[in-house]
Design an enzyme around this catalytic site. Structure first.
Site, short mmCIF file in Angstrom:
data_model
loop_
_atom_site.label_atom_id
_atom_site.label_comp_id
_atom_site.label_asym_id
_atom_site.label_seq_id
_atom_site.Cartn_x
_atom_site.Cartn_y
_atom_site.Cartn_z
N GLU A 113 77.68 -14.28 81.47
CA GLU A 113 79.02 -13.77 81.74
C GLU A 113 79.91 -13.75 80.51
O GLU A 113 80.56 -12.77 80.20
CB GLU A 113 79.70 -14.61 82.84
N TYR A 159 79.16 -27.80 84.14
CA TYR A 159 79.96 -26.71 84.71
C TYR A 159 81.26 -27.24 85.30
O TYR A 159 81.26 -28.23 86.05
CB TYR A 159 79.16 -25.99 85.79
N ASP A 167 77.12 -17.23 85.75
CA ASP A 167 77.55 -18.58 86.12
C ASP A 167 76.95 -19.03 87.45
O ASP A 167 76.72 -18.21 88.35
CB ASP A 167 79.08 -18.64 86.21
#
Length: 740
Positions: free
Chosen positions: A34, A323, A110
């Site tokens: 991304e 993350y 993601d």
């Protein structure tokens, strides 16, 4: 061969002719992520056989075709109609070109619902088989994590894709219908699913504060002299009941009963185990960053994004945290046993090792696919990282690192001493605390308040003299105003929004003019109050937290494959449209404030209206009467200079936006405008990660971004200009042209 000699036969047999082999075609695998920031990091880990490109977020969105301009085929299973973002047409062409030349295309967006949808859109546009195309998921950007993801790829989860599509369609329908209605009826900008519910939380808090009536109460403390040291004790009970003093008369009656000495009724010392706090979720990270550093939620999320995507530390470009969009408190056994535990034992000792925490009661809303936010490597300590990153990045990294490590350490053990003093039916209490074992505070001490309060040695059954009596009149306080962190915490508690939307929801409310944020304190504006009031009056179910939370649960059920997208949309759309159609005609227009003057043309009141350029005065009888009073021309102020073009005086003027400038008084015959010297300087353009297209192939250190030349021609150039002059031209169709 007829003319072949014996020598020739011998030579051919002994030294056969070796034909040059065809040049092997170099294999290349294309990985699509991304963010452009990840390209360089992941590319370094995987080597020359891989090319890494970025989609730069979503590349397609709903069109505005069909019923209501929703871009949704309502009558045929709520089928969405997606189109490529015009600004990314060139990027899609570039991705297609590279995909065509690759031996394999691997999707690595993601690891969340949005990322899954982006992978599906890429597969659709690039002609990839959804069932067989590899989908990588990694929760940290480190070499071991990337290599493990390559070894164990998955595939696109269509349940997650359907969930994201449903969310987008819900937001489109609600946003379009409510925003259009608010614009027509009240001249306000927008309304949305999550932001309207969040706005109601903020306005409810404001109303609660406004309606609060303070109540009087009293406290009575005494200061005792114990072995030459001062000890404060507070009135705990009166005649065996909890001390509640409502007014001065009650306080005076108790004061009259306090003697000059108090007797020690009881003395207890008890150990107290204090467990460490849980590791960070997105919400708790944003809350703690505000509490400790006053970071706005967006700033915290932006810094966390950079820490996740990777920074240069000690010669290595690496992701520093896992993350950062998560509502899970889980930390993997691999991290605990393989990294954290050995580190804790080495630096603190075996008795400092705790355990991996888990929620006492599993919240159905928690998506446990991710871990909590933690460092990717314990050897990259905050002290080491601080040498290579910005001050704010270092602050947030230390907070995340220490919180994660502390959560895996043993409890702090305190000794709590409680002394009860008594006389004439009055009971006073004093408490003290001392630490027996610091436990997790060995690493998290700087982020904890020091609650140590030592008491001197108190003898049981002893009597101590009162040095001072301190009665105080107090009043109950109104609820505290929401901070950004409190808004996020409340949104999480009631179940509206998700980790990826907390910060953006607050940003949207602010940009719409519905809230003000000063020093982190959130207050609704007058516009925000009116919008919330109207929505709550006509669409109470839509702005209620229970409705919004239930909608989020529906999306989670789609993610789990328990209900279909069609079923969820059917349950929502038809009741909503029925409600909307019944309300739109009944909904009143926002009341326009009267000026106190009458229209000179028709005699109706003049009112303050809202337009594209702000407020203006007009007749309330519009459109039957279109009277608008002429604006008073501001006083012309001469600067004392003369126009260099015509010689007339230069004067100060003001444009529609309220910006002042100096121009010729002879306008419109002379249109000279004096340029501000500061404005003549080349503007400094600040690019964000959203502008990054891909790494510069020439200088290797910069990124390519969209630029506009002096003549207005758009092109792609290196951010390191003028040190690097690499650029690519873009033709009128938005495609890249040749390099020069």
């Amino acid at each position: 061969m007829k003319n072949e000699t014996a020598f020739g036969r011998l030579t051919m047999k002994k030294y056969p002719l070796k034909l040059a082999p065809e040049k092997a075609k170099k294999k290349m695998k294309l990985i699509i992520v991304e963010s452009p920031k990840k390209c360089d990091t992941i590319g370094r880990y995987l080597g020359k056989d891989y090319k890494v490109m970025a989609s730069q977020g979503h590349i397609r969105d709903l069109s505005k075709k069909g019923k209501g301009g929703f871009g949704i085929d309502i009558d045929h299973g709520f089928e969405p109609d997606f189109i490529v973002d015009k600004k990314k047409a060139w990027l899609v062409d570039d991705l297609k070109k590279n995909a065509k030349g690759a031996d394999e295309v691997i999707l690595a967006t993601d690891p969340d619902r949005e990322g899954e949808a982006i992978s599906w859109h890429l597969a659709e546009l690039l002609g990839l088989d959804v069932k067989t195309t590899k989908r990588l998921q990694f929760h940290e950007i480190t070499k071991p994590a990337i290599e493990e993801a390559i070894k164990n790829p998955g595939h696109i989860d269509m349940n997650l894709v359907n969930s994201q599509e449903t969310r987008r369609m819900l937001d489109r329908i609600l946003g379009f219908k409510l925003s259009n209605l608010m614009q027509r009826k009240m001249n306000y900008k927008s309304a949305g699913r999550v932001q309207s519910a969040a706005l109601k939380l903020i306005t409810d808090n404001d109303e609660e504060i406004a309606a609060f009536i303070p109540e009087e109460y009293w406290t009575i403390d005494v200061t005792l002299n114990i072995n030459g040291k001062v000890v404060k004790a507070f009135l705990d009970k009166v005649d065996g009941k909890e001390a509640k003093i409502h007014n001065k008369e009650e306080a005076d009656a108790i004061l009259a009963r306090i003697p000059s000495e108090l007797h020690v009724k009881s003395l207890e010392k008890n150990p107290k185990h204090v467990p460490s706090k849980l590791p960070f979720t997105t919400s708790t990270m944003q809350q703690e960053a505000f509490a400790k550093f006053k970071f706005p939620t967006k700033k915290t999320q932006d810094i966390a994004q950079r820490l996740y995507e990777g920074l240069d530390v000690n010669g290595e470009h690496v992701g520093l945290i896992t993350y950062m969009r998560t509502d899970s408190i889980r930390i993997s056994d691999e991290f605990f046993y393989g990294h954290a535990k050995p580190y804790i034992v080495k630096h603190f000792g075996e008795n400092y090792v705790g355990h991996v925490k888990s929620a006492k009661k599993k919240d159905e809303r928690i998506q446990d696919a991710h871990e909590a936010i933690r460092p990717t490597g314990v050897h990259r300590t905050p002290e080491v990282v601080a040498n290579y990153v910005t001050q704010d990045e270092a602050k947030l990294y230390r907070l995340i690192y220490d919180r994660a490590m502390a959560s895996l350490m043993s409890d702090k053990v305190d000794e709590v001493t409680t002394a009860i003093f008594e006389a004439n039916g009055l009971t006073f209490k004093a408490t003290g605390t001392r630490t027996l074992f610091d436990g997790y505070e060995a690493i998290y001490r700087e982020f904890e308040e020091d609650d140590t309060k030592l008491l001197p040695e108190i003898v049981a059954d002893a009597t101590y003299s009162i040095k001072k009596i301190d009665p105080q009149q107090k009043y109950t306080k109104a609820p505290a105003r929401f901070t950004e962190a409190k808004v996020v915490k409340t949104m999480e508690e009631v179940g509206i929004g998700r980790p990826s939307t907390y910060a953006t929801t607050i940003t949207k409310l602010r940009e719409s003019g519905y809230i003000d944020i000063k020093s982190g304190i959130v207050t609704p504006t007058e516009d925000g109050k009116r919008v919330s009031f109207v929505l709550n009056k006509y669409f109470p179910e839509l702005v209620s937290v229970s409705y919004t939370a239930n909608m989020e649960n529906q999306l989670d059920l789609i993610s789990d494959g328990e209900i279909s997208r069609d079923a969820a949309m059917t349950d929502f759309y038809y009741p909503f449209m029925e409600k909307f159609n019944s309300v739109q005609d009944a909904m009143w227009k926002d009341h326009e404030k009267e000026t106190g003057e009458l229209c000179p043309q028709c005699g109706n009141p003049l009112v303050i209206k809202k337009g594209r350029f702000g407020e203006f005065i007009a007749c309330s009888n519009y459109p039957n009467c279109s009277f608008k009073p002429a604006k008073e021309k501001p006083e012309v102020i001469a600067t004392g200079e003369l126009c260099p073009q015509c010689g007339k005086p230069l004067v100060e003027r003001q444009n529609k936006k309220g910006d002042k400038f100096v121009a010729c008084s002879g306008y419109p015959s002379c249109k000279y405008i004096k340029q501000n010297e500061e404005k003549q300087k080349a503007p400094v353009i600040v690019y964000t990660e959203a502008d990054y297209i891909r790494p510069c192939p020439q200088c290797k250190t910069g990124h390519l971004v969209n630029k506009v030349g002096k003549s207005g021609v758009k092109y792609i150039g290196c951010i390191n200009f003028p040190k690097c002059h690499y650029h690519e031209w873009i033709n009128k169709k938005g495609k890249k042209g040749g390099k020069r």
